[in-house]
Design an enzyme around this catalytic site. Structure first.
Site, PDB file in Angstrom:
ATOM      1  CD  GLU A 130      -1.023  -0.609   3.721  1.00  0.00           C
ATOM      2  OE1 GLU A 130      -1.811  -1.359   3.430  1.00  0.00           O
ATOM      3  OE2 GLU A 130      -0.760   0.216   4.823  1.00  0.00           O
ATOM      4  CE  LYS A 132       7.562   5.085   4.983  1.00  0.00           C
ATOM      5  NZ  LYS A 132       7.548   6.601   5.378  1.00  0.00           N
ATOM      6  CG  ASP A 134       6.026  12.493   2.498  1.00  0.00           C
ATOM      7  OD1 ASP A 134       6.290  12.412   3.722  1.00  0.00           O
ATOM      8  OD2 ASP A 134       6.778  13.030   1.752  1.00  0.00           O
ATOM      9  CE1 TYR A 243      -0.268   3.461   9.268  1.00  0.00           C
ATOM     10  CE2 TYR A 243      -0.654   5.356   7.698  1.00  0.00           C
ATOM     11  CZ  TYR A 243      -0.049   4.959   8.814  1.00  0.00           C
ATOM     12  OH  TYR A 243       0.941   5.608   9.317  1.00  0.00           O
ATOM     13  CE  LYS A 339      12.202   6.909   3.124  1.00  0.00           C
ATOM     14  NZ  LYS A 339      11.428   7.949   3.822  1.00  0.00           N
ATOM     15  CB  CYS A 433      17.951  49.623  -4.029  1.00  0.00           C
ATOM     16  SG  CYS A 433      17.440  48.830  -5.583  1.00  0.00           S
ATOM     17  CB  CYS A 436      18.662  52.513  -7.857  1.00  0.00           C
ATOM     18  SG  CYS A 436      17.442  52.336  -6.754  1.00  0.00           S
ATOM     19  CB  CYS A 451      13.939  49.664  -4.348  1.00  0.00           C
ATOM     20  SG  CYS A 451      14.450  51.139  -5.088  1.00  0.00           S
ATOM     21  CB  CYS A 456      14.832  51.227  -8.972  1.00  0.00           C
ATOM     22  SG  CYS A 456      15.680  49.788  -8.787  1.00  0.00           S
TER      23      CYS A 456
HETATM   24  S1  IVH Z   1       2.554   0.844   8.896  1.00  0.00           S
HETATM   25  C1  IVH Z   1       3.715  -1.257  13.011  1.00  0.00           C
HETATM   26  N1  IVH Z   1       1.575   1.900   6.765  1.00  0.00           N
HETATM   27  O1  IVH Z   1       5.545   5.715   7.640  1.00  0.00           O
HETATM   28  C2  IVH Z   1       2.836  -0.431  11.810  1.00  0.00           C
HETATM   29  N2  IVH Z   1       3.069   3.483   8.132  1.00  0.00           N
HETATM   30  O2  IVH Z   1       8.622   5.400   8.033  1.00  0.00           O
HETATM   31  C3  IVH Z   1       3.822   0.720  11.168  1.00  0.00           C
HETATM   32  N3  IVH Z   1       3.334   5.194   7.030  1.00  0.00           N
HETATM   33  O3  IVH Z   1       5.620   5.548  11.335  1.00  0.00           O
HETATM   34  C4  IVH Z   1       3.187   1.582  10.306  1.00  0.00           C
HETATM   35  N4  IVH Z   1       1.937   5.203   5.321  1.00  0.00           N
HETATM   36  O4  IVH Z   1       3.695   7.238  10.190  1.00  0.00           O
HETATM   37  C5  IVH Z   1       2.345   1.948   7.926  1.00  0.00           C
HETATM   38  N5  IVH Z   1       0.549   2.640   4.508  1.00  0.00           N
HETATM   39  C6  IVH Z   1       1.454   2.852   5.894  1.00  0.00           C
HETATM   40  C7  IVH Z   1       2.160   4.127   6.025  1.00  0.00           C
HETATM   41  C8  IVH Z   1       2.833   4.136   7.182  1.00  0.00           C
HETATM   42  C9  IVH Z   1       2.785   6.234   6.006  1.00  0.00           C
HETATM   43  C10 IVH Z   1       4.178   6.128   7.966  1.00  0.00           C
HETATM   44  C11 IVH Z   1       4.070   5.799   9.419  1.00  0.00           C
HETATM   45  C12 IVH Z   1       5.284   5.187   9.982  1.00  0.00           C
HETATM   46  C13 IVH Z   1       6.373   5.774   8.980  1.00  0.00           C
HETATM   47  C14 IVH Z   1       7.439   4.847   8.953  1.00  0.00           C
END
Ligand code: IVH
Length: 693
Positions: A130, A132, A134, A243, A339, A433, A436, A451, A456
């Site tokens: 799934e 991650k 941000d 999540y 990542k 400035c 000028c 300015c 100028c």
């Molecule tokens: S699972 C034990 N799922 O990423 C469960 N984390 O770098 C651990 N994060 O601290 C978290 N999307 O804040 C999980 N789909 C996702 C996520 C996720 C973002 C963040 C979360 C975690 C950090 C770790």
């Protein structure tokens, strides 16, 4: 979460209500409002217009104020914070919020899979992959169906109580049907995010207030959660993905041991309870090779998502296996983050240049040791104003982290103080400035030093560049570089010089043959007949953008009529506030500006509103504004359609607005419009119908 027949039932109650608002019971009203909140914020499938939602909401407020004992903790009215009531007490999470192990390539993932297979004693594993997200990590606690606490991650053991702020996020339900599932208490985790669109809107608002923009949506989301005033959090249009279920307790006499067997099952449960879980975004994949392939295709798609993600999370789907593998003190052994390539980089802040813009504003620009972020070479980043340098404690010679989020302009995130050698130098802002040498001035309410000298040269050149630019007089083939070159050669010193240029003098200059001179001549000639609004915009009056220029142009016959308008009269124009009116007034009271306009008129430029007959169409007298991404029409075409039918385009939400047309991923304008009952909020399809009829 709602099935077809429930959706139809709620829709019917809504329609009955709209016909006869006083008949509805308060409990029904609350359930209906919750249903519509869910459809809009979680499922992204609203079934009524915002205007209709607002009527339901206003009725709830009316019933509750008539009898306060009817107000319950999960009433939709209870999201609205009414005071500065945040104290952010430290509270312990029921289950520590662990982090994730990171991986950056196929090898790391293969290694993770090998160890997991060994631990699980299996040949192949099923993963749930799934996004991650941000954003900023949160945990939520629900008890007896109610949201009782929300906190930040903190150090993972304890975080800060941000319940009042979290209640502002409408994709987080204030109550959920847990007891019906045999659950009394549940702690869950997720990520608060700001969509790219909301982030861009938010930064645009900051820019308007002359506050430096934020570096990325993550900082914006995290910062929002710690705002003192929950109302301000509401205005920021945050969203949340949930999540993870970290803990649940069975209700008395109930057993929940068999409720969940897989992670994908928990995403489904969360979705069915009314959360925005990554139920639709997740993918179940067996075998690490397919996971690796999925990771690389997904990375390429990253920019197409409406929110920022910094990678993917790969989780073993089977809970029994998760338990078997367990965790280290830092992260679970059953999950890993993959990542994406960083859009951040570190580099050295080598120098600062102070640039003078068209309005005299002096902007510090960081000159950096060249570095690549996400495939783009970056060597120079605006630092906006003095406050920005101070806030981030930026010094010459500092190692700085820079970031480019999606298509956002690069920003300096922070300096790394721990890497300082002692030779770094404080950046001192000039008092005069840089072009000028006039003493710089700063208005109290502003963050910008200016300015104010009319002589100028930097400002003069920038004003000419603006005058010829695409949205202004659109004198094609007159690029920025040419203007600078002609200025230096002494053949172009003022805006009127554009129309008296001795083009023969240019002949033979590098890049200027007969053909390009002919083109330039033609473009200059054509520009003389540009409509009045373009000329008004080209004059570069402060705070007068294209929309305001159009409004002003539509109110006058000749541009110099504006000399006779008082500030109050100007304020009566649609969309012109105190600040803008003052600026227009001052401009037309300045003899130099009047002289400039007169000399341009003598050179043959159009000063007359040629389109004064108000178009009489089916939108006559109505004001429109578009927000979000339109799917069928180009924004500029949609705006022309309004004007062609006699309507007007406003530049912001105000009580003068009649229709807000909402596209995909609409942001703060929508939120603002919802608070004004007279504004009709319609979809693109409604708009097309409206124009047709
Ligand atoms: S699972 C034990 N799922 O990423 C469960 N984390 O770098 C651990 N994060 O601290 C978290 N999307 O804040 C999980 N789909 C996702 C996520 C996720 C973002 C963040 C979360 C975690 C950090 C770790």
């Amino acid at each position: 979460m709602y099935n077809k027949s429930q959706i139809q039932d709620f829709q019917k109650i809504t329609i009955d209500f709209l016909k006869n608002p006083h008949k509805i019971e308060i409990e029904t009203l609350k359930t209906v409002l919750k249903f519509h909140e869910y459809q809009y914020y979680v499922a992204s499938e609203p079934t009524i217009s915002d205007f209709e939602y607002d009527q339901l909401y206003q009725q709830l407020i009316a019933l509750e104020s008539a009898n306060e004992s009817l107000i319950t903790a999960d009433s939709p009215s209870q999201r609205v914070g009414n005071s500065l009531n945040n104290s952010f007490e430290t509270v312990a999470h029921l289950v520590p919020m662990l982090s994730l192990e990171n991986s950056y390539n196929a090898e790391d993932l293969t290694d993770f899979d090998r160890k997991a297979k060994e631990g699980a004693q299996l040949e192949i594993l099923e993963y749930c992959v799934e996004p991650k997200f941000d954003g900023a990590s949160i945990s939520l606690l629900y008890e007896n169906d109610l949201l009782v606490r929300a906190c930040t991650r903190g150090d993972g053991i304890a975080g800060e109580d941000i319940t009042n702020n979290i209640k502002q996020i409408r994709s987080i339900p204030l109550s959920i049907p847990l007891l019906a599932q045999g659950i009394q208490q549940m702690e869950i985790r997720g990520e608060v995010i700001m969509t790219k669109k909301s982030f861009a809107d938010f930064n645009a608002q900051l820019k308007e207030k002359q506050i430096a923009p934020l570096a990325n949506p993550r900082n914006a989301a995290a910062g929002s959660l710690r705002m003192k005033d929950p109302k301000e959090v509401g205005d920021r249009n945050l969203d949340a993905f949930i999540y993870h279920i970290s803990y649940f307790l069975a209700a008395p006499g109930k057993s929940v041991t068999k409720l969940l067997a897989t992670h994908s099952g928990s995403l489904e449960l969360l979705w069915n309870l009314g959360f925005r879980s990554p139920q639709k975004e997740k993918k179940l994949i067996t075998g690490i090779d397919k996971v690796i392939a999925f990771c690389s295709t997904f990375e390429a798609e990253r920019d197409n998502l409406p929110y920022e993600i910094d990678g993917l999370v790969i989780k073993i789907n089977d809970f029994a296996l998760q338990e078997k593998l367990g965790m280290t003190s830092h992260h679970p052994r059953w999950a890993i983050a993959y990542k994406f390539k960083a859009r951040q980089a570190t580099t050295i802040l080598e120098n600062v240049e102070f640039q003078v813009g068209r309005t005299g504003a002096v902007t510090p620009v960081a000159k950096l040791k060249v570095v690549a972020i996400g495939g783009v070479m970056v060597s120079s980043i605006s630092m906006h104003n003095q406050e920005y340098i101070k806030e981030k404690d930026l010094r010459l010679g500092d190692t700085v982290i820079i970031e480019r989020a999606g298509d956002v302009i690069p920003q300096i995130v922070q300096s790394i103080a721990s890497l300082r050698k002692g030779t770094e130098k404080i950046i001192s802002f000039p008092t005069h400035c840089p072009v000028c040498n006039t003493l710089l001035e700063k208005e109290e309410a502003e963050a910008v030093w200016r300015c104010n000298s009319p002589l100028c040269t930097a400002q003069i050149i920038e004003k000419i560049i603006h005058f010829v630019s695409k949205d202004a007089m659109d004198i094609k083939s007159f690029g920025e570089a040419n203007i600078r070159k002609f200025y230096e050669l002494g053949i172009l010193k003022t805006i009127p010089d554009l129309y008296t240029l001795e083009l023969e003098k240019i002949n033979g200059l590098e890049g200027f043959g007969k053909k390009s001179i002919d083109n330039l001549k033609a473009a200059i000639e054509v520009s003389k007949a540009q409509p009045l609004y373009r000329f008004i915009y080209a004059l570069g009056i402060r705070f007068v953008g294209e929309t305001t220029a159009k409004t002003i142009a539509s109110q006058v016959h000749h541009i110099l009529d504006l000399q006779n308008y008082s500030e109050e009269q100007l304020q009566a124009f649609e969309d012109v506030g105190v600040k803008v009116a003052k600026s227009i007034f001052n401009f037309f009271q300045d003899a130099k500006n009047i002289q400039l306009i007169q000399s341009l008129e003598a050179l043959g430029l159009n000063m007359i509103q040629t389109n004064t007959k108000a178009v009489d169409g089916n939108l006559t007298g109505l004001n429109f504004l578009f927000t979000g991404t339109l799917l069928q029409l180009k924004r500029s075409d949609a705006e022309s359609m309004v004007e062609a039918a006699g309507g007007h385009i406003l530049s912001g939400v105000s009580s003068k607005l009649n229709y807000l047309v909402v596209g995909d991923d609409a942001g703060s304008k929508l939120e603002k419009a919802k608070k004004i009952a007279t504004i009709k909020i319609i979809t693109e399809a409604d708009f097309i119908e409206l124009v047709k009829n």
